[in-house]
Design an enzyme around this catalytic site. Structure first.
Site, mmCIF file in Angstrom:
data_model
loop_
_atom_site.group_PDB
_atom_site.id
_atom_site.type_symbol
_atom_site.label_atom_id
_atom_site.label_comp_id
_atom_site.label_asym_id
_atom_site.label_seq_id
_atom_site.Cartn_x
_atom_site.Cartn_y
_atom_site.Cartn_z
ATOM 1 N N LYS A 112 0.723 -1.006 0.154
ATOM 2 C CA LYS A 112 -0.182 0.194 -0.389
ATOM 3 C C LYS A 112 0.657 1.409 -0.166
ATOM 4 O O LYS A 112 0.487 2.575 -0.225
ATOM 5 C CB LYS A 112 -0.998 -0.625 0.976
ATOM 6 N N LYS A 194 -4.685 -10.289 -5.904
ATOM 7 C CA LYS A 194 -6.155 -10.503 -4.817
ATOM 8 C C LYS A 194 -7.541 -10.249 -5.311
ATOM 9 O O LYS A 194 -6.489 -9.106 -5.861
ATOM 10 C CB LYS A 194 -5.620 -10.812 -2.724
ATOM 11 N N LYS A 197 -10.324 -4.417 -3.194
ATOM 12 C CA LYS A 197 -11.118 -3.167 -4.237
ATOM 13 C C LYS A 197 -11.215 -1.881 -4.573
ATOM 14 O O LYS A 197 -11.453 -0.992 -5.767
ATOM 15 C CB LYS A 197 -11.426 -2.365 -1.804
HETATM 16 P P1 TYM Z 1 -10.278 -5.287 4.576
HETATM 17 O O1 TYM Z 1 -10.892 -4.448 5.032
HETATM 18 O O2 TYM Z 1 -9.162 -5.100 3.405
HETATM 19 O O3 TYM Z 1 -11.166 -7.156 4.195
HETATM 20 C C1 TYM Z 1 -12.275 -7.578 4.835
HETATM 21 C C2 TYM Z 1 -11.681 -9.780 4.676
HETATM 22 O O4 TYM Z 1 -12.100 -9.175 3.201
HETATM 23 C C3 TYM Z 1 -10.557 -10.277 3.704
HETATM 24 N N1 TYM Z 1 -10.039 -10.282 2.236
HETATM 25 C C4 TYM Z 1 -10.457 -11.200 1.470
HETATM 26 N N2 TYM Z 1 -10.570 -12.382 1.496
HETATM 27 C C5 TYM Z 1 -10.752 -13.361 0.063
HETATM 28 N N3 TYM Z 1 -10.133 -13.380 -1.115
HETATM 29 C C6 TYM Z 1 -9.743 -11.333 -1.178
HETATM 30 N N4 TYM Z 1 -9.364 -11.667 -2.536
HETATM 31 C C7 TYM Z 1 -9.596 -11.158 -0.095
HETATM 32 N N5 TYM Z 1 -9.588 -9.461 0.429
HETATM 33 C C8 TYM Z 1 -10.563 -9.428 1.298
HETATM 34 C C9 TYM Z 1 -9.531 -9.563 4.134
HETATM 35 O O5 TYM Z 1 -8.566 -10.487 5.092
HETATM 36 C C10 TYM Z 1 -9.847 -9.153 5.699
HETATM 37 O O6 TYM Z 1 -10.861 -10.024 6.245
HETATM 38 N N6 TYM Z 1 -7.303 -4.674 8.529
HETATM 39 C C11 TYM Z 1 -8.451 -4.971 7.645
HETATM 40 C C12 TYM Z 1 -9.555 -5.439 8.466
HETATM 41 C C13 TYM Z 1 -9.301 -5.159 10.344
HETATM 42 C C14 TYM Z 1 -9.535 -5.929 11.167
HETATM 43 C C15 TYM Z 1 -9.558 -5.939 12.654
HETATM 44 C C16 TYM Z 1 -9.673 -7.421 11.017
HETATM 45 C C17 TYM Z 1 -9.489 -3.858 11.189
HETATM 46 N N7 TYM Z 1 -9.246 -4.146 12.292
HETATM 47 C C18 TYM Z 1 -9.241 -6.859 13.344
HETATM 48 C C19 TYM Z 1 -9.578 -8.360 11.969
HETATM 49 C C20 TYM Z 1 -9.174 -8.050 13.223
HETATM 50 C C21 TYM Z 1 -8.484 -5.624 6.492
HETATM 51 O O7 TYM Z 1 -8.509 -3.707 5.571
HETATM 52 O O8 TYM Z 1 -9.721 -5.203 6.401
#
Ligand code: TYM
Length: 329
Positions: A112, A194, A197
């Site tokens: 990022k 992957k 968004k």
């Molecule tokens: P974020 O918002 O990027 O994504 C949310 C969740 O979606 C999963 N994910 C995927 N799973 C499978 N294939 C993909 N292509 C894919 N893209 C995204 C992510 O693994 C995530 O579970 N840092 C985290 C948010 C967060 C969080 C936390 C999660 C903040 N604090 C505490 C768990 C516990 C994030 O940016 O997710």
């Protein structure tokens, strides 16, 4: 006493099939067995520039998506991260025990930050510390996430263990829950990346709110591998990815999926996969319309109050152990 789960997603961009299959689907499945906390992590969102108007809207939209996915606010605590200021407070404390080297190794920062640490925001660098605070505040046992969060989870565990060692038993050391299938859904346009968004290629991701025509169009354009067989095969990542999507959309076994496409061509395979996705998303998209902003705010308020009580308890314990005492209480 039920064990706890905590997870969250950022209210940025639009949620896609990867987010659902890697994370939300499992949150829903686990919420009966665990005491569950699902957070809308708006403080994480601002580690990259956001339009304030859009962020405001996306925050409520994400709550809508959580509920439409099947998260039941009667069973689970759903809340917005910024409503519970303890997240930011514990993040500060943990940032004092985190080493620069630990954060420098985080691959998501490298991605990022586009490899330019000089110009990257400090918040982007310390992002995983805030994530550890999210998790540790609730004495979380299990964190259901996609594969891309695994490294962040390892840091959360390390920080919990370090604190427990230095100040005495304080935090539950959390385990990741990464689903065996669907933990990493790849981009339809480039199966080496992957699904994301922020994919530059508009056809790379299927968004949960995409209409039927868009889904069909994106799947038609999906990259495939050489060869003709439609089988699960790690060495053919494009077909493997499409077949994984098909499997998770239909709930069939891997063998049933393969049997379904014996002797069929890629065109047919893509059409049938698109139909499965459209069928799957239709009732979801209907449910999204069910919640007014007022409904959502009421749910989020109740959630924040419950979350705050638990978070404060943990933080009070942390402050006490560290000798951080104020004059007000
Ligand atoms: P974020 O918002 O990027 O994504 C949310 C969740 O979606 C999963 N994910 C995927 N799973 C499978 N294939 C993909 N292509 C894919 N893209 C995204 C992510 O693994 C995530 O579970 N840092 C985290 C948010 C967060 C969080 C936390 C999660 C903040 N604090 C505490 C768990 C516990 C994030 O940016 O997710």
């Amino acid at each position: 006493m039920k064990k706890r789960i905590f997870s969250g997603a950022q209210p940025t961009g639009n949620l896609h099939l990867g987010n659902y299959l890697g994370a939300l689907k499992n949150w829903v499945a686990l919420q009966d067995e665990y005491e569950s906390f699902f957070c809308i992590v708006n403080l994480h969102a601002v580690t990259l520039p956001q339009d304030p108007q859009v962020l405001r809207q996306k925050t409520l939209d994400l709550a809508r998506i959580y509920l439409a996915s099947g998260i039941d606010p009667e069973k689970s605590t759903v809340f917005i991260q910024s409503d519970v200021s303890e997240h930011a407070e514990l993040a500060w404390i943990l940032s004092c025990t985190t080493r620069m080297g630990e954060l420098e190794r985080m691959t998501q920062f490298k991605d990022k930050g586009k490899g330019n640490a000089e110009r990257a925001g400090v918040g982007l660098f310390t992002y995983p510390v805030l994530m550890a605070a999210d998790i540790l505040l609730y004495q979380t046992h299990l964190v259901p996430v996609g594969q891309d969060q695994k490294q962040h989870l390892e840091l959360s565990r390390d920080l919990a263990e370090r604190f427990n060692r230095d100040f005495g038993e304080t935090f539950v050391v959390p385990e990741p829950f990464i689903p065996p299938v669907g933990a990493r859904i790849q981009s339809l346009a480039d199966p080496a990346k992957k699904m994301s968004k922020s994919d530059e290629n508009a056809n790379g991701a299927i968004f949960l709110m995409d209409d039927a025509d868009t889904i069909v169009k994106k799947l038609k354009k999906a990259v495939t591998d050489s060869g003709t067989e439609i089988k699960f095969d790690e060495t053919r990542p494009a077909i493997n990815n499409l077949l994984t999507i098909y499997q998770l959309m239909t709930g069939k076994t891997a063998a049933e999926c393969e049997a379904n496409f014996v002797g069929k061509g890629y065109g047919h395979f893509k059409t049938e996969t698109a139909e499965a996705v459209v069928e799957f998303l239709k009732p979801f998209q209907e449910r999204v319309k069910n919640y007014t902003d007022e409904d959502l705010k009421a749910i989020l308020r109740t959630g924040a109050e419950k979350a705050k009580t638990i978070a404060r308890e943990t933080l009070t314990d942390v402050y006490g152990k560290m000798g951080i005492v104020g004059a007000l209480n």
